[in-house]
Enzyme design. Structure first.
Site, PDB file in Angstrom:
ATOM      1  N   GLU A 308       7.327  14.511 -17.830  1.00  0.00           N
ATOM      2  CA  GLU A 308       8.564  14.074 -18.468  1.00  0.00           C
ATOM      3  C   GLU A 308       9.248  15.217 -19.228  1.00  0.00           C
ATOM      4  O   GLU A 308      10.476  15.340 -19.219  1.00  0.00           O
ATOM      5  CB  GLU A 308       8.285  12.879 -19.392  1.00  0.00           C
ATOM      6  CG  GLU A 308       9.559  12.127 -19.767  1.00  0.00           C
ATOM      7  CD  GLU A 308       9.282  10.733 -20.329  1.00  0.00           C
ATOM      8  OE1 GLU A 308       8.513   9.979 -19.691  1.00  0.00           O
ATOM      9  OE2 GLU A 308       9.825  10.395 -21.390  1.00  0.00           O
ATOM     10  N   GLU A 311      10.951  17.187 -16.716  1.00  0.00           N
ATOM     11  CA  GLU A 311      12.119  16.451 -16.237  1.00  0.00           C
ATOM     12  C   GLU A 311      13.265  16.598 -17.248  1.00  0.00           C
ATOM     13  O   GLU A 311      14.421  16.795 -16.875  1.00  0.00           O
ATOM     14  CB  GLU A 311      11.741  14.977 -16.061  1.00  0.00           C
ATOM     15  CG  GLU A 311      12.763  14.160 -15.291  1.00  0.00           C
ATOM     16  CD  GLU A 311      12.357  12.700 -15.175  1.00  0.00           C
ATOM     17  OE1 GLU A 311      11.361  12.286 -15.801  1.00  0.00           O
ATOM     18  OE2 GLU A 311      13.065  11.958 -14.463  1.00  0.00           O
ATOM     19  N   CYS A 328       7.913   4.564 -19.888  1.00  0.00           N
ATOM     20  CA  CYS A 328       6.492   4.209 -19.902  1.00  0.00           C
ATOM     21  C   CYS A 328       6.262   2.772 -20.329  1.00  0.00           C
ATOM     22  O   CYS A 328       5.160   2.258 -20.248  1.00  0.00           O
ATOM     23  CB  CYS A 328       5.729   5.156 -20.802  1.00  0.00           C
ATOM     24  SG  CYS A 328       6.472   5.273 -22.419  1.00  0.00           S
ATOM     25  N   SER A 348      13.632   7.918 -16.836  1.00  0.00           N
ATOM     26  CA  SER A 348      12.748   8.942 -16.294  1.00  0.00           C
ATOM     27  C   SER A 348      12.095   8.388 -15.038  1.00  0.00           C
ATOM     28  O   SER A 348      11.703   7.226 -14.994  1.00  0.00           O
ATOM     29  CB  SER A 348      11.677   9.293 -17.328  1.00  0.00           C
ATOM     30  OG  SER A 348      10.577   9.895 -16.673  1.00  0.00           O
ATOM     31  N   LYS A 387       2.379  -4.937 -18.463  1.00  0.00           N
ATOM     32  CA  LYS A 387       1.612  -4.048 -17.574  1.00  0.00           C
ATOM     33  C   LYS A 387       1.048  -4.842 -16.397  1.00  0.00           C
ATOM     34  O   LYS A 387       0.833  -4.297 -15.315  1.00  0.00           O
ATOM     35  CB  LYS A 387       0.477  -3.378 -18.346  1.00  0.00           C
ATOM     36  CG  LYS A 387       0.956  -2.440 -19.436  1.00  0.00           C
ATOM     37  CD  LYS A 387       1.387  -1.084 -18.884  1.00  0.00           C
ATOM     38  CE  LYS A 387       1.884  -0.168 -19.994  1.00  0.00           C
ATOM     39  NZ  LYS A 387       2.660   0.972 -19.475  1.00  0.00           N
ATOM     40  N   GLU A 390       3.914  -4.953 -14.142  1.00  0.00           N
ATOM     41  CA  GLU A 390       4.152  -3.628 -13.570  1.00  0.00           C
ATOM     42  C   GLU A 390       3.167  -3.335 -12.431  1.00  0.00           C
ATOM     43  O   GLU A 390       3.556  -2.864 -11.358  1.00  0.00           O
ATOM     44  CB  GLU A 390       4.022  -2.568 -14.661  1.00  0.00           C
ATOM     45  CG  GLU A 390       4.379  -1.162 -14.207  1.00  0.00           C
ATOM     46  CD  GLU A 390       4.137  -0.131 -15.302  1.00  0.00           C
ATOM     47  OE1 GLU A 390       3.155  -0.280 -16.058  1.00  0.00           O
ATOM     48  OE2 GLU A 390       4.929   0.818 -15.387  1.00  0.00           O
ATOM     49  N   GLU A 395       6.451  -1.216  -5.787  1.00  0.00           N
ATOM     50  CA  GLU A 395       6.665   0.237  -5.794  1.00  0.00           C
ATOM     51  C   GLU A 395       5.391   0.991  -6.146  1.00  0.00           C
ATOM     52  O   GLU A 395       5.252   2.169  -5.844  1.00  0.00           O
ATOM     53  CB  GLU A 395       7.715   0.640  -6.842  1.00  0.00           C
ATOM     54  CG  GLU A 395       9.096   0.062  -6.685  1.00  0.00           C
ATOM     55  CD  GLU A 395       9.235  -1.254  -7.429  1.00  0.00           C
ATOM     56  OE1 GLU A 395       8.350  -2.116  -7.270  1.00  0.00           O
ATOM     57  OE2 GLU A 395      10.215  -1.422  -8.159  1.00  0.00           O
ATOM     58  N   CYS A 531       3.236   0.063 -28.393  1.00  0.00           N
ATOM     59  CA  CYS A 531       2.056  -0.633 -27.849  1.00  0.00           C
ATOM     60  C   CYS A 531       1.192  -1.270 -28.921  1.00  0.00           C
ATOM     61  O   CYS A 531       0.539  -2.285 -28.679  1.00  0.00           O
ATOM     62  CB  CYS A 531       1.198   0.315 -27.042  1.00  0.00           C
ATOM     63  SG  CYS A 531       2.129   1.261 -25.856  1.00  0.00           S
TER      64      CYS A 531
END
Ligand code: SF4
Ligand code: SF4
Ligand code: SF4
Ligand code: FES
Ligand code: FES
Lengths: 625, 199
Positions: A308, A311, A328, A348, A387, A390, A395, A531
């Site tokens: 990142e 990036e 994230c 990102s 999560k 996710e 993907e 988190c």
């Protein structure tokens, strides 16, 4: 027949009852008497808060300080003397005033409270022994405190099938007490507005529009409603059984990774004070459970930072859109896809750390160990229900395997440890396996708000200047305010960064971006506090912990900071395991192989899935804009 | 138990006086308005009229119901998107007020009295028989769109218990055996009307 209370209209509370926190503001106080004790409280506070401030406990259910103050459940009833007569009042919404006399535990107050709880229980599927919230349920506790032994009201009960069709949250309407705490947190804190009261009277349900499942509406799967719920009506979708099956299968190599925040929250489930660091016991417990390798997501957080930060520098160089938005937090990503699709290109392209971890385990690690990737099962211990969502996104994985097979929340891991009869307190500390268990302090602070940006800036600074940043320079990254912004000096350029946590605050930031304000980099986390305040963290429904775990996030974040300070390695680029993986396998950050394994793409989802304007009105939508 | 929602919506059910813009649907334009597309255009005019005023949600929904006859999820979603109000809130309002209906109304509305007198004289059986006859489960309206079945409180005709009304007409001293015949009257009447229209 028990007494049914009459309600006198409640005067308005001018300020929400959180005045104790702002004692620097000058304010009027009033003197009142609670149970014969003289109490001084700021004007406008509720009786409930005034009583709790001096240690007098009044039960409550629907009340969530500052978030849900609607006075609907009536289990907090107290007797208040008004003009010489005793009246019953909901203490959570009744403001204190000079000379007020309150009795919190008069026989009448107790009797009426019991009636209220009995009424709630009369339409409740009482299955405590098989309920996820057994022994950790606010309703169960109140019923026990009040000594309810039989329910005089019998009659029709709601009987709604359980909504269990998505990978993240399960809903049992038959255990809902209609306190509306889920609705309040979803609309006031997260500003996603999934729930509303549908229908009226006995039939009323607190539900998404049209009684749809959470997977059918624009829910970001954050799980904040789960930690707000006092009962077992909203719970994470458990996948403990599947993990046991994998562990039992001799053919499978089961790898577990733990998110940075788990080491500072798991202890709570075993009675440790909030903010206790239990890393060593966590690792030991996972070994006892039979995982073949115990690794830390902190490792891949370091890797995420490398990717990142590079990036960011690439985008600052004119390749790609600014501001770069962190990706994230899968709840935040879904929020962006639903409500701010114009910023999808700003996200990102980095996968979140646990997905990067999964991808590398099934490629790099499998190759190194000579394992068949299809025989590896990756289990992730995560602070959050998003999560789970996710990991199920198509993907994330290849045709042959998913990056991450199962996601367990902190709560589920605690349950597994209890199921296995492991005495958590007695475990001796153990260390993570290498190499995917080596991490820097930068990886650890990923678990709280501001941590991602701080970690990325530490590395970006080094990459641009060749020097290490002084770690005390940017302590203000980590404050608790919901939306922070500051300037950071890289070599030639000063960049403007912003940090938001809780999607309500994200809205504020994105609206400013929409109206043209310029930033270079922003970190957004879906859950308040990051988190450490995640929807999968331990819930307190016990007597001495009535506040939702959200309120404990600061202590947890402090613990993560302590881990960071205590580490020799505090910058992601110093992590030897990360260096090695680039040397051996990935080449360099943003290399083709890194892009293939560690990066992803996003999809716009619409504000109101299934009801897009063009579908609503067929081909005739030309009239509609 | 007290319905907690009651305190939260400021309008009382009776207090809603829809202020419709002048351009409101005229009955004579009926054939045109009948297409879905035109209905949405009518609704747009209403939405334009109340542009941006979130407090007007109830009035908008009321007008939408006049245009569409009922408020299916698509229409609620459309209003939510256009007014930028969460659809959960719109659906909450729609399901709170009995004035709003979310299913199409049948051509005829049957109301079976469930008052005490009628109940004692077998209103339940009448209800069950009608549900059977019209093949209704949880739904209120028969699949052919012909009948909507409701229950109602005492109609003040207890002497004729059990009582039901079909539209404005009262049918009393019912027993389950009569019902097929009564339904038939309306079915035939409608078939006749359609026949007339064809010629
Ligand atoms: S929600 Fe609470 S009271 Fe209800 S069954 Fe579960 S544990 Fe028992
Ligand atoms: S998971 Fe988050 S977005 Fe979804 S309903 Fe719960 S609080 Fe709202
Ligand atoms: S689901 Fe839980 S939080 Fe929401 S209203 Fe029901 S009991 Fe309250
Ligand atoms: S806690 Fe006060 S009314 Fe529910
Ligand atoms: S009870 Fe049916 S008309 Fe009165």
């Amino acid at each position: 027949m028990p007494e049914v209370p009459e309600f006198t209209p409640t005067p308005e509370i001018k300020e929400p009852g959180n005045l104790f926190e702002h004692d620097e503001i000058e304010m009027k106080t009033v003197k009142l008497t609670i149970d014969g004790r003289e109490v001084i409280a700021p004007e406008g506070t509720s009786i409930l808060e005034a009583a709790r401030s001096v240690g007098i406990e009044i039960p409550s259910l629907c009340y969530l300080k500052g978030i849900n103050e609607i006075g609907s459940c009536r289990v907090c009833l107290v007797e208040v003397e008004i003009k010489g007569t005793m009246t019953l009042q909901a203490s959570c919404v009744y403001p204190v005033s000079e000379g007020l006399t309150v009795y919190t535990n008069s026989p009448r107050a107790i009797r009426v409270r019991r009636t209220m709880v009995e009424l709630l229980l009369s339409d409740h599927h009482r299955e405590c022994t098989t309920c996820v919230r057994n022994l950790n349920c606010e309703l169960q506790n109140i019923a026990d405190d009040l000594g309810i032994r039989n329910i005089k009201y019998t009659g029709e009960m709601n009987d709604v099938p359980i909504f269990n069709d998505n990978p993240f949250i399960m809903r049992d309407y038959n255990k809902c007490i209609k306190c509306r705490r889920c609705e309040a947190i979803c609309s006031k804190v997260q500003e996603v507005n999934v729930y509303s009261g549908l229908g009226r009277g006995f039939e009323m349900k607190v539900a998404p529009a049209f009684m749809q499942d959470l997977s059918e509406v624009a829910c970001i799967t954050c799980g904040q409603c789960v930690i707000a719920c006092p009962t077992g009506s909203l719970v994470e979708k458990e996948c403990i059984e599947s993990v046991w099956e994998a562990l039992e299968d001799k053919d499978k190599y089961v790898v577990v990774q733990t998110a940075p925040s788990i080491q500072v929250t798991l202890g709570e489930s075993f009675g440790y004070p909030v903010g206790t660091i239990v890393t060593g016991k966590l690792v030991a417990a996972l070994r006892r459970l039979g995982f073949d390798s115990v690794f830390a997501t902190d490792f891949s957080a370091d890797l995420t930072i490398m990717e990142e930060a590079n990036e960011l520098l690439e985008r600052l160089d004119g390749h790609g859109k600014l501001p770069l938005l962190s990706s994230c937090s899968p709840g935040w990503v879904k929020f962006c896809e639903h409500f701010y699709p114009e910023f999808i290109e700003n996200l990102s392209s980095c996968k979140s750390p646990h997905e990067m971890f999964g991808a590398l385990t099934k490629t790099y690690f499998a190759e190194k160990q000579g394992l068949d990737p299809e025989k590896i099962v990756v289990v992730a211990i995560m602070p959050c229900t998003a999560k789970k969502f996710e990991a199920a996104r198509p993907e994330f994985g290849t045709k042959r395997f998913k990056d991450v097979d199962w996601v367990l929340t902190t709560r589920e891991l605690a349950r597994m440890i209890r199921q296995a009869g492991i005495k958590f307190h007695d475990l001796t500390d153990e260390d993570y396996d290498t190499p995917l268990g080596i991490s820097s302090g930068a990886g650890a602070i990923f678990g709280s708000t501001g941590g991602v940006i701080e970690a990325a800036v530490r590395t970006a600074y080094f990459l641009t200047t060749g020097k290490e940043m002084d770690l005390l320079d940017y302590y203000e990254f980590r404050g608790i305010s919901g939306l922070k912004e500051m300037e950071v000096k890289l070599k030639e350029q000063t960049i403007k960064v912003a940090i938001a946590h809780g999607t309500g605050n994200a809205r504020r930031l994105l609206d400013r971006l929409r109206s043209g304000e310029k930033f270079h980099y922003a970190e957004i986390m879906a859950c308040p506090g990051g988190c450490v305040g995640g929807g999968g963290q331990p819930i307190f429904g016990t007597r001495d912990h009535k506040e939702i775990s959200l309120n404990y996030r600061h202590n947890r974040a402090d613990a993560l900071d302590r881990i960071d300070y205590s580490k020799e390695l505090r910058r992601a680029h110093e992590n030897p395991a990360v260096k090695k993986i680039y040397e051996d396998y990935l080449g360099h950050p943003l290399s083709d192989r890194a892009k293939e394994l560690l990066h992803t793409y996003y999809t716009p989802r619409g504000k109101l899935p299934g009801f897009e304007l063009e579908n609503l009105t067929g081909e005739h939508n030309k009239y509609l804009h | 138990m007290k319905a907690t929602t009651e305190q939260e919506y400021p309008h009382s059910e009776q207090g809603i006086v829809p202020l419709l813009p002048k351009t409101e649907t005229k009955p004579e334009k009926r054939e045109m308005v009948d297409t879905k597309d035109h209905k949405y255009r009518e609704l747009d005019k209403i939405l334009d009229h109340y542009r941006g005023e979130k407090g007007e949600l109830i009035r908008v929904l009321h007008s939408a119901q006049k245009i569409f006859g009922y408020l299916p999820p698509e229409v609620q979603a459309y209003v939510a998107l256009k007014m930028d109000i969460p659809v959960s809130e719109v659906n909450g309002v729609v399901t709170f007020y009995t004035l709003f209906v979310t299913e199409p109304k049948g051509k005829h509305t049957i109301s079976v009295c469930m008052g005490t007198a009628c109940y004692v004289k077998g209103a339940r059986e009448v209800m069950d028989k009608l549900k059977d006859e019209l093949k209704l489960d949880a739904r209120e309206t028969s699949a052919d769109g012909m009948f909507t079945l409701r229950s109602t409180r005492c109609l003040g005709a207890c002497g004729m218990a059990p009582v039901m009304t079909v539209d404005e007409e009262v049918h009393g001293k019912l027993n389950a055996g009569d019902l097929t015949g009564i339904l038939k009257i309306y079915q035939e009447q409608d078939a006749g009307e359609e026949h007339d229209q064809v010629h």
